[in-house]
Structures are given as structure tokens and as C-alpha cells.
Design an enzyme around this catalytic site. Sequence first.
Site, mmCIF file in Angstrom:
data_model
loop_
_atom_site.group_PDB
_atom_site.id
_atom_site.type_symbol
_atom_site.label_atom_id
_atom_site.label_comp_id
_atom_site.label_asym_id
_atom_site.label_seq_id
_atom_site.Cartn_x
_atom_site.Cartn_y
_atom_site.Cartn_z
ATOM 1 N N GLU A 167 8.668 34.391 3.888
ATOM 2 C CA GLU A 167 9.521 35.282 3.432
ATOM 3 C C GLU A 167 10.944 35.233 4.320
ATOM 4 O O GLU A 167 11.371 35.944 4.936
ATOM 5 C CB GLU A 167 9.076 36.447 3.516
ATOM 6 C CG GLU A 167 7.783 36.575 2.714
ATOM 7 C CD GLU A 167 7.447 38.175 2.649
ATOM 8 O OE1 GLU A 167 7.522 38.952 3.358
ATOM 9 O OE2 GLU A 167 6.264 38.252 2.004
ATOM 10 N N ASN A 208 6.704 29.819 1.970
ATOM 11 C CA ASN A 208 6.290 30.811 1.256
ATOM 12 C C ASN A 208 7.134 31.850 1.075
ATOM 13 O O ASN A 208 7.723 32.495 1.795
ATOM 14 C CB ASN A 208 4.840 30.957 1.800
ATOM 15 C CG ASN A 208 3.856 31.826 1.060
ATOM 16 O OD1 ASN A 208 3.783 31.551 -0.425
ATOM 17 N ND2 ASN A 208 3.535 33.140 1.282
ATOM 18 N N HIS A 244 4.207 38.203 -6.715
ATOM 19 C CA HIS A 244 3.643 39.612 -6.905
ATOM 20 C C HIS A 244 4.606 40.112 -7.894
ATOM 21 O O HIS A 244 5.527 40.554 -7.726
ATOM 22 C CB HIS A 244 4.100 40.313 -5.668
ATOM 23 C CG HIS A 244 3.105 39.820 -4.450
ATOM 24 N ND1 HIS A 244 1.813 40.199 -4.239
ATOM 25 C CD2 HIS A 244 3.459 39.056 -3.276
ATOM 26 C CE1 HIS A 244 1.216 39.685 -3.253
ATOM 27 N NE2 HIS A 244 1.927 38.948 -2.517
ATOM 28 N N GLU A 273 -0.039 34.175 -3.958
ATOM 29 C CA GLU A 273 -0.349 35.728 -3.861
ATOM 30 C C GLU A 273 -0.351 36.461 -5.015
ATOM 31 O O GLU A 273 0.211 37.611 -5.279
ATOM 32 C CB GLU A 273 0.544 36.079 -2.766
ATOM 33 C CG GLU A 273 0.604 35.371 -1.462
ATOM 34 C CD GLU A 273 1.309 36.280 -0.519
ATOM 35 O OE1 GLU A 273 1.874 37.290 -0.655
ATOM 36 O OE2 GLU A 273 1.730 35.799 0.451
ATOM 37 N N ASP A 275 -0.385 38.726 -8.201
ATOM 38 C CA ASP A 275 -0.964 39.850 -8.520
ATOM 39 C C ASP A 275 -0.131 40.512 -9.682
ATOM 40 O O ASP A 275 1.033 40.129 -9.659
ATOM 41 C CB ASP A 275 -1.444 41.016 -7.695
ATOM 42 C CG ASP A 275 -0.573 41.134 -6.667
ATOM 43 O OD1 ASP A 275 0.620 41.103 -6.881
ATOM 44 O OD2 ASP A 275 -1.064 41.783 -5.274
HETATM 45 O O1 G2I Z 1 2.528 42.750 1.263
HETATM 46 C C1 G2I Z 1 1.834 41.810 0.305
HETATM 47 C C2 G2I Z 1 1.915 40.504 0.830
HETATM 48 C C3 G2I Z 1 3.280 39.906 0.617
HETATM 49 N N1 G2I Z 1 3.419 38.557 1.062
HETATM 50 C C4 G2I Z 1 2.954 38.316 2.386
HETATM 51 C C5 G2I Z 1 1.730 38.925 2.645
HETATM 52 O O2 G2I Z 1 1.233 38.656 4.078
HETATM 53 C C6 G2I Z 1 1.635 40.385 2.276
HETATM 54 O O3 G2I Z 1 0.243 40.941 2.442
HETATM 55 C C7 G2I Z 1 -0.105 42.174 2.945
HETATM 56 C C8 G2I Z 1 -1.433 42.349 3.073
HETATM 57 O O4 G2I Z 1 -2.157 42.309 2.213
HETATM 58 C C9 G2I Z 1 -1.554 44.056 3.547
HETATM 59 O O5 G2I Z 1 -2.873 44.345 3.947
HETATM 60 O O6 G2I Z 1 0.609 42.448 4.039
HETATM 61 C C10 G2I Z 1 0.724 43.763 4.434
HETATM 62 C C11 G2I Z 1 1.607 44.000 5.591
HETATM 63 O O7 G2I Z 1 2.933 43.553 5.362
HETATM 64 C C12 G2I Z 1 -0.673 44.345 4.802
HETATM 65 O O8 G2I Z 1 -0.821 45.808 4.784
HETATM 66 C C13 G2I Z 1 -1.163 46.100 6.087
HETATM 67 C C14 G2I Z 1 -0.909 47.457 6.346
HETATM 68 O O9 G2I Z 1 0.547 47.680 6.098
HETATM 69 C C15 G2I Z 1 -1.124 47.951 7.821
HETATM 70 O O10 G2I Z 1 -1.063 49.461 7.665
HETATM 71 C C16 G2I Z 1 -2.685 47.525 7.984
HETATM 72 O O11 G2I Z 1 -2.926 47.817 9.383
HETATM 73 O O12 G2I Z 1 -2.483 45.649 6.449
HETATM 74 C C17 G2I Z 1 -2.727 46.111 7.719
HETATM 75 C C18 G2I Z 1 -4.159 45.394 8.239
HETATM 76 O O13 G2I Z 1 -5.074 46.078 7.379
#
Ligand code: G2I
Length: 516
Positions: A167, A208, A244, A273, A275
Site C-alpha cells: 500500500e 501489493n 477488496h 486479498e 473479497d
Molecule cells: O484491511 C484489510 C486488509 C487490507 N490490505 C492489507 C491487509 O493487511 C489488511 O488486513 C487487515 C486484517 O485482515 C485485519 O485483521 O488488516 C487489518 C489492520 O489494518 C487487521 O485488523 C486488525 C484490527 O484492526 C486490530 O484491531 C486487531 O488487533 O487486526 C488486529 C489483529 O487481530
Amino acid sequence: MSLVNRRRRSRAVGLPALLAGALALALATTLAGGPATAAQQSTLHELAAAQGKYFGSATDNPELPDAAYAATLGSEFGQITPGNSMKWDTTEPARGQFNFAKGDVITDFAQQHGQIVRGHTLVWHSQLPGWVGALPSDQVETAMTDHITAEATHYRGAVAAWDVVNEMFNEDGTYRTSPFYTAMGKDYIATALRAAHAADPDAKLYLNDYNVEGLGAKSDAMYALAKELLADGVPLDGIGMQAHLAVQYGFPYRMQANMERFAALGLDVAVTELDVRMQLPADATKVASQSSYYAQVVDACLAVRRCVGITVWDYTDKYSWVPDTFPGEGAANLYDENLQPKPALASVRAALGAEDGGGDPGEPGEPGTLKALYRSSDSSATDNQIKPGLQLVNTGGTAVALSDVTVRYWFSSESGAATYRTWCDWSPLGCGTVTHRVAAAGTPAAGADHYLEVGFGSGSLAPGASTGEIQLRLNKTDWSNFDESDDYSHSTGTTYSDADRIAVYVGGELVWGVEP
Ligand code: G2I
């Protein structure tokens, strides 16, 4: 690196060994009997592998104790990506203190299930521990390369491809501000790629981002960067398109053409990724769009040789990131919150070439496999037009060839001309494939001396799939009025609901509804 030498078998036919030293998958298609066919019951990954691609899912450590979840993750997918556990805040929370325990759980799972791993992610402005941003500018580069070196070295042999930088662009294609960009300008990207290559020369190295799936300012910026990096001899193997997507924002503009321009630079592309979210509650129209978007992504990847595979950003609504980030939106994944398959799954399987349910999709479905939903789009029941809205949903386990399907909506003609004109005003299938005519009932009944008959020129309705809304209209050629209030199939409901006074036939056999 000898990552995985995996051999999976479908029930019906052996599948190629997936030799995944790299994500540019070398797929042997030299089974006895020739290349694998898309046999029924094949897993998503087997279907993809038969076409030279992988099909994967994101996952996360807290999800793995969910046995039902882990079973499908382990069996259906050939590739996994840790959703969080290889990010910087987890792996180096304090400078020089590395913790790979969570990421190791993911690579162990992958090894046990014969899956390849995409590493996500080495350098990102988000989920970055505070100490990085607090460093004096002249220390950021060393901190970054130290981090990359430690992590990519640790996972050497276990991670097939890295999202080295994640990003890096704003929506208009300018560079996103981050501690790395502030300290080094855009050169941080080349520096990061070189460091990753030095630590693991066998891993495929990716950049990415999201909203780079279609042609546009952001993907133009990615394209220009990729070209420049390659010209400078920087080790870059591929571009990750997160994908996404959201049904309310439309499908990315010319995704296949966009993939092709990166491929023409000699790069791989991956959908990293995927969805497809929607505003809740879901309805048949949104679900039909979602199914179509998923299938269009699969179609684009299958059409581009350098598209190595597709990863969904977790396979179930149960563990989706969407509702937390976009309140009021969700239902973005292939399986629902109870891990049950959704129409989008059938759509992906069909796009990957599955012949589900024992079925040549050209065969009629079993009785009871279709249902009709109806709403009235008419503001007046006494004007000169009848405007039924119809949707058909495949409730069975067998794909139904739409050319075998007819639908009848009964009405009474009243006085006036006995000749009619019929119209399809809108259908996501395309009105060109929808046929429509009025016929006189063989045995006229009350409110049912004529019927509108709807058919389809082509197409197939996968298990769980909906045709989406078909907006129909009819009038008498003398434009005299109807009185719809007593019509057999008419009701005043303006939202779609199951309609048992509309009959659906497959191959001439009644499968839904009650005839008058
Ligand atoms: O946001 C969707 C994705 C966009 N592209 C990059 C990816 O790395 C990103 O993945 C998501 C995860 O799937 C989420 O699980 O990234 C988020 C954070 O930017 C992740 O969320 C975070 C929560 O915001 C936190 O509160 C939590 O502590 O997940 C953390 C771990 O569970």
C-alpha cells in the site's frame, strides 16, 4: 528452496503435483490420462491447479482453534496468507526483538496441509510499531533493512512469495506518506526489494496494493514504478492486486487488460486479498452482483497466463475484517458466518470449470431445484400495463441450464385486443437472453385466461445462484386497461418474496408453484 512438493488427489481424478518452489507455479500436467479435468467435488484449489493457478485464503492465528474452520482451510485451499501475524508490530514490536511464533504457526499449518504461503508483509505504514516512526530519519533505512533481513531470513524456505511493500500509493497515484517515504523518498521501495532478495533469493517479491485491479490513476502509478524498478535491475517478481471489492462501487475497469500490461513487463500478477462486500442487509440483487464479481475476477486471472493465483481475504464471513472497518457492510466472503457455502462459492467454482452435482450443466435439474420470487413493479393495478419483477433461485445442488427453464405468470385479459406486446426492461443476465411472450391458457381459470411465459436463450444457474431481478412488462396492442386485482399470479408486494402462484418448469416439468 524446496518449499512444498505437494500431491493432492480428488476423488475422481489425480491432480497435478504442485511444485511450488515459486508462485510461478510449475504445474505438471502429465498424469496418466492427460491433464486433470475439473472433476465434480474437486476443491477450489484443485480446480485452480488444473488451470495452472493456486487458490488460497487468508487466515489468522485466533481462527485456527475453530476446528470446522481449520478443516475447510486445510482442505479447500492450496495457499494461505497470514492476515496479521507476519506484520511488523507482531514480528518486531521493539527494535531488534523478533518474535516469529505466530507466523510460525501459520507456516506449520501450511506445511501440514501441503499449502504454499504468501508472506504478508515486510514494509507497511500500518500495524507498524511506534518505535519506527519515532526514529531519527537517518536510522529508518537501517531499521527497515534489518527488519526485512531478519524476517525474510527466518522464513526462507517456508514463504514462497513476499508482499515486500504494501500500500505505497494514495488513490491519485502519489506516494503515500510513511516513515519510510519521509526518510528515503520512493527509493525505500527499491531498497526494501533488494534487502528481501538478499535475505531470500528464492522468494518471489511483490508490491501489493488495493484499487490497482483495474486501469486507473493508482494502477498507472504502480505500472510506472514497476517499469522503473525493472529498468534499474531491482528484484521485483510480481504485483499483488488486493481486490477488496464492493458491489456498490462497480467492478474494476478492465481488470484483465490491467493484468496483461503488468504481465507484458515480465511480471507475475496475483489477486492477493479478494473479497466483495455489500451494504447489509444482503438481497438477491446484491448477492447476484457479488457472485458475478467473484466470477469476473476468476475469469480475468484465468485469461492471463502470468496471473499465478487468487487469495480470498479469508473465506468466511465469520472472520471477515469488513464489518469492523465498514460498519453496516459485510457478507463479503464465499462462506457465511456458519461456514456454509454461499452463491458466490458456486459462482467461483463454475468459473474455475467445476461441473458440480454430477452435472453436465446442460442437463435439466431435478424437480424442486428452482424457486420463483416475485414483486409487482406496478404503481397501478388498473392501468394498461402489467409489470411483474421475477427472480429465479437455484435451491438444489445441481447447475440448471437456463435454456431448459420456462416461467409462467397468469393474468386475466379483460376486454380489448387479444394480442399483446411483451418487454424485458432490465435483467443482469442481459435482456437479450430473456425470451417472453403471452399465450392463451389451454384451460382458462379465474384470473388466468392468459399467461406471460418467460424463457432464456442461454446461461446456467449454479447451485445457490439467483438470476437477479428480471423486470418484465406487457400490454395489449390496443393499450386498453387491465384489472390486475383478480389476476391469479398478481400480488401487491413491492419487495421480492417466494411466489407459489408463479410456475417454473425445467424441461417442461413443473418444479415450482401451483398452476391455476
Ligand atoms: O484491511 C484489510 C486488509 C487490507 N490490505 C492489507 C491487509 O493487511 C489488511 O488486513 C487487515 C486484517 O485482515 C485485519 O485483521 O488488516 C487489518 C489492520 O489494518 C487487521 O485488523 C486488525 C484490527 O484492526 C486490530 O484491531 C486487531 O488487533 O487486526 C488486529 C489483529 O487481530
